[in-house]
Write an enzyme that holds these catalytic residues in place. Sequence first.
Site, mmCIF file in Angstrom:
data_model
loop_
_atom_site.group_PDB
_atom_site.id
_atom_site.type_symbol
_atom_site.label_atom_id
_atom_site.label_comp_id
_atom_site.label_asym_id
_atom_site.label_seq_id
_atom_site.Cartn_x
_atom_site.Cartn_y
_atom_site.Cartn_z
ATOM 1 N N GLU A 172 8.644 -15.224 -9.739
ATOM 2 C CA GLU A 172 7.975 -13.947 -9.517
ATOM 3 C C GLU A 172 7.440 -13.331 -10.793
ATOM 4 O O GLU A 172 6.320 -12.845 -10.820
ATOM 5 C CB GLU A 172 8.972 -12.922 -8.948
ATOM 6 N N ASN A 190 -1.864 2.768 5.359
ATOM 7 C CA ASN A 190 -0.974 1.655 5.007
ATOM 8 C C ASN A 190 -0.613 0.967 6.313
ATOM 9 O O ASN A 190 -0.152 1.617 7.242
ATOM 10 C CB ASN A 190 0.287 2.201 4.321
ATOM 11 N N GLY A 191 -0.823 -0.354 6.353
ATOM 12 C CA GLY A 191 -0.500 -1.096 7.574
ATOM 13 C C GLY A 191 -1.647 -2.015 7.940
ATOM 14 O O GLY A 191 -2.517 -2.293 7.111
ATOM 15 N N CYS A 206 0.850 -1.182 0.000
ATOM 16 C CA CYS A 206 0.000 0.000 0.000
ATOM 17 C C CYS A 206 0.893 1.241 0.000
ATOM 18 O O CYS A 206 1.927 1.277 0.668
ATOM 19 C CB CYS A 206 -0.946 0.102 1.194
ATOM 20 N N HIS A 217 19.087 -35.996 -4.068
ATOM 21 C CA HIS A 217 18.416 -36.482 -2.858
ATOM 22 C C HIS A 217 16.896 -36.324 -2.939
ATOM 23 O O HIS A 217 16.225 -36.313 -1.909
ATOM 24 C CB HIS A 217 18.952 -35.755 -1.626
ATOM 25 N N LYS A 225 13.410 -15.274 -9.031
ATOM 26 C CA LYS A 225 13.109 -14.292 -10.072
ATOM 27 C C LYS A 225 12.216 -14.914 -11.134
ATOM 28 O O LYS A 225 11.250 -14.313 -11.589
ATOM 29 C CB LYS A 225 14.443 -13.851 -10.707
ATOM 30 N N GLU A 284 18.175 -17.413 -5.974
ATOM 31 C CA GLU A 284 17.684 -16.134 -6.475
ATOM 32 C C GLU A 284 17.210 -16.265 -7.924
ATOM 33 O O GLU A 284 16.200 -15.672 -8.322
ATOM 34 C CB GLU A 284 18.780 -15.069 -6.332
ATOM 35 N N TRP A 300 -2.557 -2.814 -1.679
ATOM 36 C CA TRP A 300 -2.231 -4.229 -1.745
ATOM 37 C C TRP A 300 -3.121 -4.864 -0.689
ATOM 38 O O TRP A 300 -2.967 -4.607 0.501
ATOM 39 C CB TRP A 300 -0.750 -4.445 -1.438
ATOM 40 N N ARG A 327 4.068 -0.425 -4.719
ATOM 41 C CA ARG A 327 3.748 -0.869 -3.361
ATOM 42 C C ARG A 327 2.428 -1.639 -3.289
ATOM 43 O O ARG A 327 2.071 -2.184 -2.245
ATOM 44 C CB ARG A 327 3.664 0.345 -2.423
ATOM 45 N N LYS A 337 6.130 -4.485 -3.565
ATOM 46 C CA LYS A 337 7.566 -4.255 -3.394
ATOM 47 C C LYS A 337 7.982 -4.340 -1.930
ATOM 48 O O LYS A 337 9.016 -4.889 -1.599
ATOM 49 C CB LYS A 337 7.908 -2.878 -3.956
#
Length: 596
Positions: free
Chosen positions: A476, A100-101, A2, A492, A473, A469, A74, A28, A591
């Site tokens: 995402e 926001n929160g 947000c 394994h 990526k 990583e 968000w 955001r 983000k």
Amino acid sequence: MCGIIGCVGREDETLDVLVHGLSKLEYRGYDSAGVALSGERVDVCKKSGKIEDLRAALESRTLGGAAGIGHTRWSTHGPPTDENAHPHLDCSGDVAVVHNGIIENYQELRDELATAGHTFKSDTDTEVVPHLVEDALADGLDNEAAVRRAIARLEGSYAVAVVVSGDDTIYAARNDSPLVLGIDDDAYYLASDVPAFRDFTDRVIYLADGEFATLSADGWRVSDVDGNEVDKDVDTVDWDPEETGKSGYDHFMLKEIHEQPRAIRQCLRGRVDELSGEVDISDLGDLSPTGVQFVACGTSYHAALYGAQLLRDAGIPAQTFLASEYATAPPPIGDALVVGVTQSGETADTLSALREARKRGARTMAVTNTVGSTAARECDHALYIRAGPEIGVAASKTFASQLAALNLFSLGTTRIDGAREIIGALRDLPSNIQAILDDSNAESVAETYVDSGAYFFIGRGHQYPVALEGALKMKEITYKHAEGFAAGELKHGPLALVTEDTPVFAVVTGDGEMARKTIGNVKEVEARDAPVVAVTDGQSDVERYADEVLEVPETHPQAAAVLANVQLQLVSYYVADKLGRSIDKPRNLAKSVTVE
Ligand code: AGP
């Protein structure tokens, strides 16, 4: 997670400023967006979807008022509908709020307010705030006192901005969610992040938890919970507004991948002595860690895994914990340092782990990109990675800068054999990254494997975090199945997933034992007919077993991790692009994740 914005003093430009600011904050959250302007009455326009949908909705509306607030969401409480979009109003429509929160006691407050006759239109936690203000106004409090009384009832995290009809003031407060003021000669702004108003001013004030701000055309004031004025420093941001534009690239992510040479130069500047070849981070204070615990999430967690290896290489005990699991970690021993790696400096899980570490008596350090962020302010030390603003939701340049900064941390605080060689390799990183960006065949590799069913990434030692990583990526931004493994682990269990439809990206640099063993693992997947893409500096003979090769310049293994990652970023980018994905704003993500 947000984004909120506020603007006062721009007269009939207020709405344009708000929508422009929201477009800069869209990283955001992008489930819905809305604005409210306060004049004689409060006018609201809000819409599910992206800022473009809000813009379209605004075409058929006339909103008037000198003070304005806006929000990009968000979703946490309730689906991304028009009703759940912010701003939220009280029953009378005279009070509008963006937030926001997460308000943890919202259910209790909502029940209380509903019993008192308030009606709610959304599923959100935020909607209790305008109703609390309404109640306080009904009790005869003035606007500021009413907002203060409402804020005092909230438990949880919030950056809140409020406007009230007939008043050209914005009231704002924060607790555990970022809020920064922008100061111009005759206009004032507030936002979750500086890019929202950076086109208009470079002067900023970072609010701290518990602070309350009032902004009007006449000026700004910051006070504490009791209303006492707080003396605040006005800082100047040192990056240009253009840094938050796409500069001709199709996506922010591609631009940010290409900004990596500059980001690394900025990270190293002034910290590596050109003559002696030594690292100097003494401005951080006395760190001398006898042991280090890293806490982080997502991409930053991968950087932290790498950082812990560097310290262990130097003989310092170091462990890495997912921040959200830190509660189960053993207590830091002796004079241990707990290091939170967080690009935004606002990730709730990481902040919470750092707070837990302080409770356990540890010293803390933030490795962050964001000056004035909560992590930077709350920790004993802050090592800035100086990557510049990163807008793409998928981290790219900040990961490279985190790796560079963690090298500085290990070199600046420990005695390491071969330090000169590592420093030389760090200095060469910008030109080596540039060479990859100029010549990469990642797009053709992406073309070959765009229709594959899944993607696997393997690496050992310093290249293991790179494999993780690479997979993150890919997930995402392409929405396709991808997993990263320590190369030796493949046999394994995960090997059962490997088929001719699952390319395996193997990061193999150098020609030592790590490379030799990883090549053994490459042969295992090759024997199961999986296509192999080797990311290599050509020092080993991995190419013999690979269907495709992504080359990186030869360098120290620590620096090779940064280079290999650039190739993997490009592959994911081009696969996502060919699939037509929303690269800069992948579905369901934000983000900065400010909820636990
Ligand atoms: C990275 O591509 C992700 N968007 C995500 O994993 C991110 O790294 C994570 O949320 C941590 O963020 P931070 O670095 O701001 O703390």
